[in-house]
Design a protein around this motif. Structure first.
Motif, PDB file in Angstrom:
ATOM      1  N   THR A  50       0.818  -1.213   0.000  1.00 35.90           N
ATOM      2  CA  THR A  50       0.000   0.000   0.000  1.00 35.90           C
ATOM      3  C   THR A  50       0.854   1.267   0.000  1.00 35.90           C
ATOM      4  O   THR A  50       0.557   2.220  -0.716  1.00 35.90           O
ATOM      5  CB  THR A  50      -0.948   0.006   1.223  1.00 35.90           C
ATOM      6  OG1 THR A  50      -1.754  -1.165   1.179  1.00 35.90           O
ATOM      7  CG2 THR A  50      -1.820   1.240   1.246  1.00 35.90           C
ATOM      8  N   ALA A  51       1.913   1.290   0.790  1.00 37.10           N
ATOM      9  CA  ALA A  51       2.747   2.485   0.921  1.00 37.10           C
ATOM     10  C   ALA A  51       3.995   2.458   0.043  1.00 37.10           C
ATOM     11  O   ALA A  51       4.841   3.339   0.144  1.00 37.10           O
ATOM     12  CB  ALA A  51       3.143   2.678   2.387  1.00 37.10           C
ATOM     13  N   LEU A  52       4.097   1.451  -0.826  1.00 31.61           N
ATOM     14  CA  LEU A  52       5.244   1.393  -1.727  1.00 31.61           C
ATOM     15  C   LEU A  52       5.065   2.438  -2.822  1.00 31.61           C
ATOM     16  O   LEU A  52       4.034   2.481  -3.489  1.00 31.61           O
ATOM     17  CB  LEU A  52       5.370  -0.009  -2.338  1.00 31.61           C
ATOM     18  CG  LEU A  52       6.697  -0.295  -3.039  1.00 31.61           C
ATOM     19  CD1 LEU A  52       7.835  -0.352  -2.016  1.00 31.61           C
ATOM     20  CD2 LEU A  52       6.616  -1.603  -3.808  1.00 31.61           C
ATOM     21  N   LYS A  53       6.065   3.292  -2.993  1.00 36.16           N
ATOM     22  CA  LYS A  53       5.977   4.373  -3.980  1.00 36.16           C
ATOM     23  C   LYS A  53       6.244   3.866  -5.397  1.00 36.16           C
ATOM     24  O   LYS A  53       5.879   4.510  -6.366  1.00 36.16           O
ATOM     25  CB  LYS A  53       6.944   5.476  -3.617  1.00 36.16           C
ATOM     26  CG  LYS A  53       6.592   6.109  -2.277  1.00 36.16           C
ATOM     27  CD  LYS A  53       7.343   7.381  -2.068  1.00 36.16           C
ATOM     28  CE  LYS A  53       7.091   8.027  -0.739  1.00 36.16           C
ATOM     29  NZ  LYS A  53       5.811   7.945  -0.165  1.00 36.16           N
ATOM     30  N   GLY A  54       6.886   2.735  -5.512  1.00 36.53           N
ATOM     31  CA  GLY A  54       7.189   2.163  -6.821  1.00 36.53           C
ATOM     32  C   GLY A  54       8.232   1.081  -6.686  1.00 36.53           C
ATOM     33  O   GLY A  54       8.742   0.816  -5.599  1.00 36.53           O
ATOM     34  N   TRP A  55       8.537   0.447  -7.829  1.00 40.05           N
ATOM     35  CA  TRP A  55       9.520  -0.627  -7.840  1.00 40.05           C
ATOM     36  C   TRP A  55      10.193  -0.677  -9.193  1.00 40.05           C
ATOM     37  O   TRP A  55       9.661  -0.231 -10.205  1.00 40.05           O
ATOM     38  CB  TRP A  55       8.891  -1.945  -7.486  1.00 40.05           C
ATOM     39  CG  TRP A  55       7.645  -2.325  -8.267  1.00 40.05           C
ATOM     40  CD1 TRP A  55       7.151  -1.741  -9.414  1.00 40.05           C
ATOM     41  CD2 TRP A  55       6.729  -3.346  -7.954  1.00 40.05           C
ATOM     42  NE1 TRP A  55       5.993  -2.346  -9.807  1.00 40.05           N
ATOM     43  CE2 TRP A  55       5.711  -3.344  -8.943  1.00 40.05           C
ATOM     44  CE3 TRP A  55       6.645  -4.287  -6.944  1.00 40.05           C
ATOM     45  CZ2 TRP A  55       4.650  -4.243  -8.939  1.00 40.05           C
ATOM     46  CZ3 TRP A  55       5.591  -5.163  -6.945  1.00 40.05           C
ATOM     47  CH2 TRP A  55       4.616  -5.146  -7.923  1.00 40.05           C
ATOM     48  N   SER A  56      11.381  -1.194  -9.198  1.00 37.69           N
ATOM     49  CA  SER A  56      12.122  -1.365 -10.444  1.00 37.69           C
ATOM     50  C   SER A  56      11.987  -2.822 -10.874  1.00 37.69           C
ATOM     51  O   SER A  56      11.400  -3.648 -10.164  1.00 37.69           O
ATOM     52  CB  SER A  56      13.604  -1.031 -10.220  1.00 37.69           C
ATOM     53  OG  SER A  56      14.174  -1.998  -9.340  1.00 37.69           O
ATOM     54  N   VAL A  57      12.566  -3.130 -12.012  1.00 35.55           N
ATOM     55  CA  VAL A  57      12.593  -4.519 -12.476  1.00 35.55           C
ATOM     56  C   VAL A  57      13.308  -5.383 -11.436  1.00 35.55           C
ATOM     57  O   VAL A  57      12.872  -6.497 -11.139  1.00 35.55           O
ATOM     58  CB  VAL A  57      13.284  -4.610 -13.858  1.00 35.55           C
ATOM     59  CG1 VAL A  57      13.533  -6.052 -14.247  1.00 35.55           C
ATOM     60  CG2 VAL A  57      12.460  -3.891 -14.907  1.00 35.55           C
ATOM     61  N   GLU A  58      14.386  -4.861 -10.852  1.00 33.99           N
ATOM     62  CA  GLU A  58      15.115  -5.614  -9.821  1.00 33.99           C
ATOM     63  C   GLU A  58      14.250  -5.847  -8.595  1.00 33.99           C
ATOM     64  O   GLU A  58      14.305  -6.910  -7.980  1.00 33.99           O
ATOM     65  CB  GLU A  58      16.401  -4.873  -9.416  1.00 33.99           C
ATOM     66  CG  GLU A  58      17.423  -4.752 -10.513  1.00 33.99           C
ATOM     67  CD  GLU A  58      17.201  -3.526 -11.419  1.00 33.99           C
ATOM     68  OE1 GLU A  58      17.979  -3.366 -12.364  1.00 33.99           O
ATOM     69  OE2 GLU A  58      16.262  -2.742 -11.183  1.00 33.99           O
ATOM     70  N   GLY A  59      13.440  -4.865  -8.230  1.00 33.70           N
ATOM     71  CA  GLY A  59      12.536  -5.015  -7.097  1.00 33.70           C
ATOM     72  C   GLY A  59      11.469  -6.056  -7.363  1.00 33.70           C
ATOM     73  O   GLY A  59      11.156  -6.881  -6.501  1.00 33.70           O
ATOM     74  N   GLN A  60      10.914  -6.042  -8.566  1.00 33.59           N
ATOM     75  CA  GLN A  60       9.930  -7.058  -8.934  1.00 33.59           C
ATOM     76  C   GLN A  60      10.557  -8.447  -8.931  1.00 33.59           C
ATOM     77  O   GLN A  60       9.942  -9.411  -8.478  1.00 33.59           O
ATOM     78  CB  GLN A  60       9.333  -6.746 -10.302  1.00 33.59           C
ATOM     79  CG  GLN A  60       8.451  -5.523 -10.295  1.00 33.59           C
ATOM     80  CD  GLN A  60       7.819  -5.271 -11.645  1.00 33.59           C
ATOM     81  OE1 GLN A  60       7.632  -6.184 -12.432  1.00 33.59           O
ATOM     82  NE2 GLN A  60       7.491  -4.021 -11.908  1.00 33.59           N
ATOM     83  N   ARG A  61      11.785  -8.537  -9.426  1.00 31.63           N
ATOM     84  CA  ARG A  61      12.492  -9.819  -9.429  1.00 31.63           C
ATOM     85  C   ARG A  61      12.734 -10.296  -7.997  1.00 31.63           C
ATOM     86  O   ARG A  61      12.611 -11.493  -7.702  1.00 31.63           O
ATOM     87  CB  ARG A  61      13.810  -9.688 -10.183  1.00 31.63           C
ATOM     88  CG  ARG A  61      14.487 -11.022 -10.444  1.00 31.63           C
ATOM     89  CD  ARG A  61      15.727 -10.898 -11.329  1.00 31.63           C
ATOM     90  NE  ARG A  61      15.406 -10.223 -12.575  1.00 31.63           N
ATOM     91  CZ  ARG A  61      16.055  -9.140 -13.034  1.00 31.63           C
ATOM     92  NH1 ARG A  61      17.047  -8.617 -12.348  1.00 31.63           N
ATOM     93  NH2 ARG A  61      15.713  -8.590 -14.161  1.00 31.63           N
ATOM     94  N   ALA A  62      13.050  -9.373  -7.090  1.00 35.82           N
ATOM     95  CA  ALA A  62      13.268  -9.747  -5.689  1.00 35.82           C
ATOM     96  C   ALA A  62      11.993 -10.311  -5.066  1.00 35.82           C
ATOM     97  O   ALA A  62      12.037 -11.250  -4.265  1.00 35.82           O
ATOM     98  CB  ALA A  62      13.757  -8.536  -4.889  1.00 35.82           C
ATOM     99  N   ILE A  63      10.842  -9.766  -5.449  1.00 37.69           N
ATOM    100  CA  ILE A  63       9.577 -10.286  -4.947  1.00 37.69           C
ATOM    101  C   ILE A  63       9.327 -11.679  -5.515  1.00 37.69           C
ATOM    102  O   ILE A  63       8.917 -12.595  -4.795  1.00 37.69           O
ATOM    103  CB  ILE A  63       8.413  -9.322  -5.273  1.00 37.69           C
ATOM    104  CG1 ILE A  63       8.567  -8.044  -4.430  1.00 37.69           C
ATOM    105  CG2 ILE A  63       7.065  -9.982  -4.998  1.00 37.69           C
ATOM    106  CD1 ILE A  63       7.593  -6.944  -4.785  1.00 37.69           C
ATOM    107  N   ALA A  64       9.585 -11.878  -6.806  1.00 33.48           N
ATOM    108  CA  ALA A  64       9.428 -13.199  -7.413  1.00 33.48           C
ATOM    109  C   ALA A  64      10.366 -14.205  -6.753  1.00 33.48           C
ATOM    110  O   ALA A  64       9.975 -15.353  -6.483  1.00 33.48           O
ATOM    111  CB  ALA A  64       9.674 -13.134  -8.919  1.00 33.48           C
TER     112      ALA A  64
END
Length: 133
Positions: A50-64
């Motif tokens: 909810t409070a995440l301002k955004g993410w990069s491709v690396e951030g999305q990969r870290a979630i995966a």
């Protein structure tokens, strides 16, 4: 900019709320927070963005990667309130990561009771965690 996190133990599941920007510089901190939550929980982990301002491709990969890590131990990672700029693309052999429109919906999906006492932990400063109960 880095991330801050707040973890709430709901007994059968955990909720990690993440704020800030999940970019390449925040990935190690995020990985550490996921490891910390993994060691303390036993059920699904809901990642509240909810409070995440955004993410990069690396951030999305870290979630995966976090989803794959939990799945390897029979646990699920679910997302609540993803940023508007996309969704997490899992690895080819990985199941899709469930996404809920908000935290309340995610908790309701697990029949989590939100008015019972819970244990909470959160980052206090970029290098120190505090525990509150």
């Amino acid at each position: 900019m880095t991330i801050e996190w707040h973890y709430t133990d709901h007994g059968r599941l955990g909720v990690m709320s993440v704020s800030g920007y999940l970019g390449a510089h925040a990935v190690p901190r995020f990985g550490g927070a996921i490891g910390w939550a993994f060691a303390r929980g036993t059920g699904p982990l809901i990642l509240d963005l909810t409070a995440l301002k955004g993410w990069s491709v690396e951030g999305q990969r870290a979630i995966a990667d976090a989803a794959a890590r939990l799945a390897a131990h029979g646990r699920a990672l679910e997302l609540a309130a993803i940023p508007a700029d996309g969704s997490v693309v899992p690895h080819a052999a990985q199941q899709p990561v469930p996404v809920h429109p908000d935290l309340d919906t995610a908790l309701a999906a697990h029949h989590a009771v939100t008015d019972q006492p819970v244990r909470q932990w959160r980052t206090d400063t970029p290098n120190r965690n505090t525990i509150s109960r």
